[in-house]
Design an enzyme around this catalytic site. Structure first.
Site, PDB file in Angstrom:
ATOM      1  CB  VAL A  11      -1.069  -0.126   0.915  1.00 44.36           C
ATOM      2  CG1 VAL A  11      -1.536   1.312   1.412  1.00 44.36           C
ATOM      3  CG2 VAL A  11      -1.928  -1.147   1.089  1.00 44.36           C
ATOM      4  CG  LEU A 153      -3.557  -1.129  -3.332  1.00 49.41           C
ATOM      5  CD1 LEU A 153      -3.075  -2.199  -3.365  1.00 49.41           C
ATOM      6  CD2 LEU A 153      -2.667   0.198  -3.550  1.00 49.41           C
ATOM      7  CD  GLU A 155      -0.854  -8.597  -1.639  1.00 50.27           C
ATOM      8  OE1 GLU A 155      -0.385  -9.489  -2.236  1.00 50.27           O
ATOM      9  OE2 GLU A 155      -0.980  -8.082  -0.453  1.00 50.27           O
ATOM     10  CG  ASN A 208     -11.299  -5.703   2.104  1.00 48.32           C
ATOM     11  OD1 ASN A 208     -11.263  -5.352   0.946  1.00 48.32           O
ATOM     12  ND2 ASN A 208     -10.125  -5.687   2.720  1.00 48.32           N
ATOM     13  N   GLY A 257      -7.814 -15.852   0.104  1.00 51.84           N
ATOM     14  CA  GLY A 257      -6.814 -15.811   1.021  1.00 51.84           C
ATOM     15  C   GLY A 257      -6.165 -14.518   0.659  1.00 51.84           C
ATOM     16  CB  CYS A 260      -6.910  -7.498   2.756  1.00 51.49           C
ATOM     17  SG  CYS A 260      -5.408  -6.525   2.141  1.00 51.49           S
ATOM     18  CE  LYS A 263      -4.648  -7.040   7.722  1.00 50.03           C
ATOM     19  NZ  LYS A 263      -5.008  -5.773   8.047  1.00 50.03           N
TER      20      LYS A 263
HETATM   21  C1  UDX Z   1      -8.487  -7.002  -1.271  1.00 48.43           C
HETATM   22  C2  UDX Z   1      -9.494  -6.226  -1.965  1.00 48.43           C
HETATM   23  O1  UDX Z   1     -10.163  -6.617  -3.073  1.00 48.43           O
HETATM   24  C3  UDX Z   1      -8.965  -4.914  -2.019  1.00 48.43           C
HETATM   25  O2  UDX Z   1      -9.798  -3.978  -2.457  1.00 48.43           O
HETATM   26  C4  UDX Z   1      -8.325  -4.532  -0.614  1.00 48.43           C
HETATM   27  O3  UDX Z   1      -7.548  -3.381  -0.758  1.00 48.43           O
HETATM   28  C5  UDX Z   1      -7.382  -5.581  -0.196  1.00 48.43           C
HETATM   29  O4  UDX Z   1      -7.822  -7.062  -0.100  1.00 48.43           O
HETATM   30  P1  UDX Z   1      -6.324  -8.488  -2.629  1.00 48.43           P
HETATM   31  O5  UDX Z   1      -6.344  -9.135  -1.335  1.00 48.43           O
HETATM   32  O6  UDX Z   1      -5.317  -8.062  -3.057  1.00 48.43           O
HETATM   33  O7  UDX Z   1      -7.453  -7.270  -2.520  1.00 48.43           O
HETATM   34  O8  UDX Z   1      -6.918  -9.590  -3.544  1.00 48.43           O
HETATM   35  P2  UDX Z   1      -8.570 -10.005  -4.076  1.00 48.43           P
HETATM   36  O9  UDX Z   1      -8.141  -9.758  -5.527  1.00 48.43           O
HETATM   37  O10 UDX Z   1      -9.653  -9.028  -3.589  1.00 48.43           O
HETATM   38  O11 UDX Z   1      -8.798 -11.516  -4.062  1.00 48.43           O
HETATM   39  C6  UDX Z   1      -8.633 -11.891  -2.531  1.00 48.43           C
HETATM   40  C7  UDX Z   1      -8.983 -13.523  -2.487  1.00 48.43           C
HETATM   41  O12 UDX Z   1     -10.184 -13.913  -3.268  1.00 48.43           O
HETATM   42  C8  UDX Z   1      -7.923 -14.239  -3.485  1.00 48.43           C
HETATM   43  O13 UDX Z   1      -7.421 -15.469  -2.764  1.00 48.43           O
HETATM   44  C9  UDX Z   1      -8.608 -14.659  -4.656  1.00 48.43           C
HETATM   45  O14 UDX Z   1      -8.165 -15.740  -5.376  1.00 48.43           O
HETATM   46  C10 UDX Z   1     -10.109 -14.944  -4.059  1.00 48.43           C
HETATM   47  N1  UDX Z   1     -11.054 -14.807  -4.888  1.00 48.43           N
HETATM   48  C11 UDX Z   1     -11.609 -13.664  -5.489  1.00 48.43           C
HETATM   49  C12 UDX Z   1     -12.108 -15.670  -5.411  1.00 48.43           C
HETATM   50  O15 UDX Z   1     -11.850 -17.005  -4.768  1.00 48.43           O
HETATM   51  N2  UDX Z   1     -13.208 -15.607  -6.140  1.00 48.43           N
HETATM   52  C13 UDX Z   1     -13.401 -14.257  -6.988  1.00 48.43           C
HETATM   53  O16 UDX Z   1     -14.271 -14.331  -7.539  1.00 48.43           O
HETATM   54  C14 UDX Z   1     -12.626 -13.296  -6.710  1.00 48.43           C
END
Ligand code: UDX
Length: 425
Positions: A11, A153, A155, A208, A257, A260, A263
């Site tokens: 971030v 945002l 990752e 989230n 996973g 974010c 947690k």
């Molecule tokens: C998340 C939020 O999207 C973001 O807005 C916040 O700032 C931080 O947390 P991030 O943890 O980077 O972002 O990943 P994200 O793309 O949201 O995916 C999170 C998890 O969900 C991943 O393990 C992904 O594989 C899973 N996922 C996502 C699914 O299993 N199915 C989906 O349809 C979308």
């Protein structure tokens, strides 16, 4: 503006670089000397597409500097962003140790009016807490304002998300701070939500948690679809086209996973519990997510046999999702742990992650050679277009378990594989 970013993780680094792009002068402060050395040399110490190029660009223009000199950094800048980690405490709540430490330093070194912005994901009431800690540590009562401005945002697409957010949330009760924040974000073409700091803090957790809820909903539904031989991807598509639902975060798979969702959902659950208003819906979200790798292993056993001992399983993908090297709370690692408990032999592959269980750096071919089955745990694009025909000849048994529903089932079945996805019928 002269902006200080405290904490140079995903971030902090991304936020700092975005502000450089907007023409501001940015200093990144971190107490970790190694991180500072790496960033000064233009090396990102984590994998994030496009970020290293921007880092090099702004180091060259001298718009960007990195330091571990807290006092000078605080004194020399107008706007201070707190981007330090808020890890999960043993009870599920957010650990604010680093945030409080930063607030203490700001109090000690504040030399003129500044706006202090919390960008880290922090529980409701943290803006107030930061204000108190700063005040307690001031020798003279120099005025300041604390603003909540959460970051959304993801990752893997951090740069794109930070440059083109869906909205910007500004939580403050100070007109002066609001004006400064509006000025800071004046070139962004998205709605700006101006609200109370408490509401701003809650928006981040609520967002989230809602996204996690969508994932757990489709994952639990996938189990029912499995029983009925329904393709859950058709359900995601069919409901996602309803604009009130939208297609995002409806991809069934191994569960969510990352640093974010797990947690943040837990932290909100904990907050609600403490207030005597349990969020039972989120408790179910966590439960479903924890069950998902177990459910997948049960699926594997139905075809491979209930005894996985002496079976060799090739696990493709270690990061918690594609385009990142982050393995925090990765469903892949959870699955591997469970397979090891079953005494299976595990071989792992990931395009980026330089660790594994056990620590191996195998090619795809080496990973699948002699395997009784392969499991796709991360939706890396690389896995879509593998030479399945030649991989099949290397495997002991042609079983594919696609934990991300990313392969063309018909295509691999035509090649003679036994294919099992997450209700991917
Ligand atoms: C998340 C939020 O999207 C973001 O807005 C916040 O700032 C931080 O947390 P991030 O943890 O980077 O972002 O990943 P994200 O793309 O949201 O995916 C999170 C998890 O969900 C991943 O393990 C992904 O594989 C899973 N996922 C996502 C699914 O299993 N199915 C989906 O349809 C979308």
């Amino acid at each position: 503006m002269k902006i200080l970013i405290i904490g140079t993780g995903y971030v902090g680094t991304t936020t700092g670089l975005i502000f450089c792009e907007m023409g501001h002068k940015v200093t990144g402060l971190d107490l970790d000397e190694q991180k500072i050395q790496a960033l000064r040399a233009g090396n990102l110490y984590f994998y994030e597409p496009g970020l290293e190029e921007l880092l090099t660009k702004h180091l060259q223009t001298n718009q960007l500097a990195f330091t571990n000199d807290t006092e000078t950094a605080i004194k020399d800048n107008d706007l201070i962003f707190i981007c330090v980690g808020t890890p999960q405490a043993p009870d599920g709540s957010a650990d604010l140790t680093y945030v409080k430490k930063v607030a203490k330093s700001i109090g000690q070194h504040l030399n003129q009016y500044k706006v202090i912005v919390t960008k880290s994901t922090v529980p409701v009431g943290t803006a107030k807490l930061v204000t108190s800690v700063i005040q307690e540590n001031q020798t003279f009562p120099i005025p300041f304002d604390v603003v909540s401005n959460p970051e959304f945002l993801r990752e893997g697409s951090a740069l794109e998300d930070a440059l083109h957010p869906d909205r910007i949330v500004i939580g403050t009760t100070s007109e002066t701070a609001r004006t400064i924040m509006r000025e800071l974000y004046k070139d962004f073409h998205c709605p700006i939500v101006e609200t109370h700091p408490k509401a701003s803090e809650m928006i981040k957790y609520a967002a989230n948690s809602f996204l996690a809820l969508k994932i757990s909903y489709i994952n639990e539904l996938a189990r029912v679809c499995d029983k009925l031989s329904i393709n859950v991807n058709d359900i995601s598509n069919g409901i996602g086209l309803d604009h009130r639902i939208n297609p995002h975060f409806l991809k069934a798979g191994m569960g969510y996973g990352g640093s974010c969702f797990p947690k943040d959902v837990n932290s909100l659950i904990q907050t609600a519990k403490e207030l005597g208003n349990p969020l039972s819906i989120l408790e179910a979200v966590v439960k479903v997510n924890a069950e998902q790798p177990v459910y997948f292993i049960e699926k594997m056993k139905q075809s491979l046999g209930s005894d996985l001992k002496n079976k060799t399983i090739a696990v493709l993908g270690l990061s918690f999702k594609a385009n990142t090297d982050d393995t925090r709370e990765s469903p892949s690692l959870i699955l591997i742990d469970k397979l090891l408990e079953e005494q299976a032999t595990i071989k792992t592959h990931d395009p980026i992650v330089k660790m594994g269980v056990p620590h191996q750096f195998l090619t795809i071919e080496e990973t699948v050679a002699g395997a009784d089955a392969l499991v796709i745990c991360t939706d890396w694009d690389d896995y879509k277009n593998l030479n399945w025909q030649s991989l099949k000849t290397l495997m002991k048994q042609p079983y594919i378990f696609d934990g991300r529903n990313m392969l063309d089932k018909e295509k691999v079945e035509k090649l003679g594989f036994y294919y099992f996805g997450m209700a991917n019928h």
